[in-house]
Design an enzyme around this catalytic site. Structure first.
Site, short mmCIF file in Angstrom:
data_model
loop_
_atom_site.label_atom_id
_atom_site.label_comp_id
_atom_site.label_asym_id
_atom_site.label_seq_id
_atom_site.Cartn_x
_atom_site.Cartn_y
_atom_site.Cartn_z
CE1 TYR A 1 -3.05 7.35 -2.92
CE2 TYR A 1 -2.31 9.13 -4.35
CZ TYR A 1 -2.40 7.78 -4.05
OH TYR A 1 -1.83 6.87 -4.89
CG ASP B 1 -6.29 1.76 -7.77
OD1 ASP B 1 -5.58 1.01 -7.07
OD2 ASP B 1 -6.75 2.84 -7.35
CD GLU C 1 -3.08 -0.49 0.05
OE1 GLU C 1 -3.12 -0.20 -1.16
OE2 GLU C 1 -3.66 -1.48 0.52
N GLY D 1 -13.13 2.30 -2.07
CA GLY D 1 -11.72 1.91 -2.16
C GLY D 1 -11.53 0.62 -2.93
C1 GLA Z 1 -5.24 4.38 -4.20
C2 GLA Z 1 -4.47 4.77 -5.46
C3 GLA Z 1 -3.40 3.73 -5.80
C4 GLA Z 1 -2.53 3.40 -4.59
C5 GLA Z 1 -3.39 3.15 -3.35
C6 GLA Z 1 -2.55 3.02 -2.12
O1 GLA Z 1 -5.98 3.22 -4.45
O2 GLA Z 1 -5.34 4.91 -6.54
O3 GLA Z 1 -2.62 4.18 -6.88
O4 GLA Z 1 -1.59 4.40 -4.37
O5 GLA Z 1 -4.34 4.17 -3.13
O6 GLA Z 1 -1.78 1.87 -2.19
#
Ligand code: GLA
Length: 388
Positions: free
Chosen positions: A221, A171, A33, A123
Site C-alpha cells: 500500500y 475510511d 479505489e 477491509g
Molecule cells: C484503504 C485505505 C483508504 C484507501 C483504500 C483504497 O482502505 O485506508 O484510505 O486508500 O485503502 O482505496
C-alpha cells in the site's frame, strides 16, 4: 448485532459506573479505489455494522481497556512513553495521544469496553470504526469539541503513526459521516461530501469476504502511494500546474504517458481512469442505472488488477465467480486490496441464490469458505443516547 444492554450491564458490573456509549460504522467502498490519497474522488457507504465503545471517566490518566469476549484487561498510562501494543490497543491509545498532541484536547483517563460486529481485518474499516468511536468517547468525556472532519483527520493520523499505513481519508470520513440509504461522493481534496441516494430499489449491495489477507498488504500500500507521488513529480515537468494525480486528465495522460516508465505509467492510468469512473458512477446512481454502475465496477476491478496490481488470486476468483451469476450487475475488489472483500451489485430477489452459488463455487475453487454479508447503507458515528 451488538447487544447494547448486555454491554452496558457488563460495564456497570465491572466498573461500578453507568457508561456513555459511542458508535461508529464500518464502510464498504462502492468505487473509487486508491484515489483518496491522490486527492481524487471516492464513493463509499457506511454499513449497518458498527463498533461500540462503552466508556466512563477516571480520575487519573489511565486507560483501562477491554473488548467484549476477551477476558483480558489492558492498562495504558497516558503519562508514560508509548510502548508496542496489540493493534486494537494501539488504535485506541493512538487516538487519545493524537487528540492530545495535535488537537490540544485535555484528556483524563477512562475505562472502556469495546464491542463490534464489523468483521476484523477484512477491509471493511474495522480500525477506522474503532478509532472514531473511541475518539468520540474521549472528546465527549473530556467535554472537548473538534469538528467531525477533524475527528476523521485525527483517526487518519493514528493510522499513519500507530499502524504504519499511509492511508487516505476515505475510511474515516465514511465512518463519521455515513448516511442511511446513501453513498457518499467524497472529494478528497476539499473533503466536501455529497450524499448520493442509493437509487436502485431492485438491487442490493452484497459483500463477499475472501477470508485471506496477504502479508504484503501494508508495505505494498505504501509503495503504491510512493509510486503515485513519483508519477506526479515526473509529470510536473510537462504539467507544472498539477499538485496531485487528481489534476491529471485522461487527455494529459495520453499526451505524456510515454515520459513515464513502467509500472508508474499504469499506476497513473489507474488513478486517472478511476477518478472518471467514480464520478460516472455517482451519476449512474442518480439515473437509477444499475447496468452502467455495474459496468464501471467491473472496469474498476480490471484496472486495479492489471494497472494498479493490488488484487490477488482469491479476489479475482471471487469477482469472476460473482460475475457468472445471473443476478449480478457488477463486482469488484473493495478497499486496499491483497485480500479482504469484494463488493457486488446484486438483484435483490436473487440475493439468496447468489449467496449459495458464490459460497459453493468459491469454496470449490479455493478450498476456503467465504463469508457473505448483505449490507445496507447506514448512518455514521453517534452517541447512543442521542438516537434512542
Ligand atoms: C484503504 C485505505 C483508504 C484507501 C483504500 C483504497 O482502505 O485506508 O484510505 O486508500 O485503502 O482505496
Amino acid at each position: 448485532m451488538v447487544d447494547l444492554e448486555n454491554l452496558r450491564q457488563i460495564f456497570t458490573d465491572l466498573y461500578g459506573q453507568t457508561p456513555r456509549m459511542f458508535s461508529a460504522a464500518g464502510r464498504v467502498n462502492l468505487i473509487g479505489e486508491h484515489t483518496d490519497y491522490n486527492e481524487g474522488f471516492v464513493l463509499p457507504m457506511a454499513i449497518d455494522r458498527h463498533t461500540f465503545v462503552a466508556a466512563a471517566r477516571r480520575s487519573d490518566r489511565k486507560l483501562r481497556l477491554r473488548t467484549l469476549g476477551l477476558d483480558e484487561e489492558i492498562v495504558v498510562s497516558l503519562d508514560e512513553e508509548r510502548a508496542p501494543r496489540q493493534p486494537w490497543v494501539a488504535y485506541v491509545e493512538g487516538m487519545a495521544r493524537v487528540l492530545h498532541d495535535d488537537y490540544g484536547v485535555q484528556l483524563g483517563g477512562s475505562d472502556m469496553i469495546i464491542s463490534s460486529d464489523v468483521p476484523m481485518g477484512a477491509g471493511l474499516s474495522s480500525s477506522a470504526a474503532l478509532e472514531i468511536a473511541a475518539g468520540m468517547a474521549f472528546l465527549r468525556l473530556s467535554n472537548s469539541k473538534i469538528t467531525s472532519t477533524q475527528l476523521a483527520l485525527a483517526a487518519q493520523r493514528v493510522e499513519h503513526l500507530y499502524a504504519g499505513t499511509k492511508c487516505g481519508i476515505m475510511d474515516q470520513l465514511a465512518s463519521v459521516f455515513g448516511q442511511k440509504d446513501h453513498a457518499l461522493l467524497i472529494d478528497c481534496r476539499s473533503l466536501e461530501i455529497t450524499p448520493i441516494k442509493l437509487n436502485l430499489p431492485h438491487h442490493a449491495i452484497v459483500v463477499c469476504n475472501t477470508k485471506v489477507k496477504h502479508e504484503l498488504a501494508n508495505s505494498a500500500y505504501n509503495e503504491r502511494r510512493a509510486e503515485c507521488e513519483l508519477a506526479v513529480s515526473m509529470l510536473r515537468e510537462k504539467l507544472p500546474h498539477i499538485l496531485a494525480l487528481r489534476d491529471v486528465t485522461m487527455t494529459d495522460f495520453e499526451q505524456h504517458k510515454d515520459s513515464l516508465p513502467e509500472p508508474i505509467r499504469r499506476r497513473c492510468r489507474h488513478v486517472v481512469s478511476e477518478n472518471g469512473r467514480t464520478q460516472g458512477a455517482a451519476l449512474a446512481l442518480d439515473d437509477r442505472n444499475a447496468e452502467a454502475f455495474g459496468n464501471l465496477m467491473r472496469q474498476s476491478h480490471g484496472s486495479l488488477r492489471d494497472d494498479f496490481e493490488v488484487s490477488c488470486a482469491e479476489l479475482d476468483t471471487m469477482v469472476e465467480v460473482a460475475m457468472s451469476h445471473d443476478g449480478v450487475s457488477g463486482a469488484r475488489m473493495t478497499g486496499g486490496g491483497f485480500g479482504g472483500c469484494t463488493v457486488n451489485l446484486v438483484r435483490r430477489d436473487l440475493v439468496d441464490s447468489f449467496r449459495e452459488f458464490v459460497g459453493d463455487t468459491y469454496k470449490r475453487e479455493t478450498g476456503i469458505t467465504p463469508e457473505i454479508y448483505l449490507v445496507e447503507a447506514d448512518g455514521g458515528a453517534y452517541e447512543v443516547c442521542e438516537r434512542s
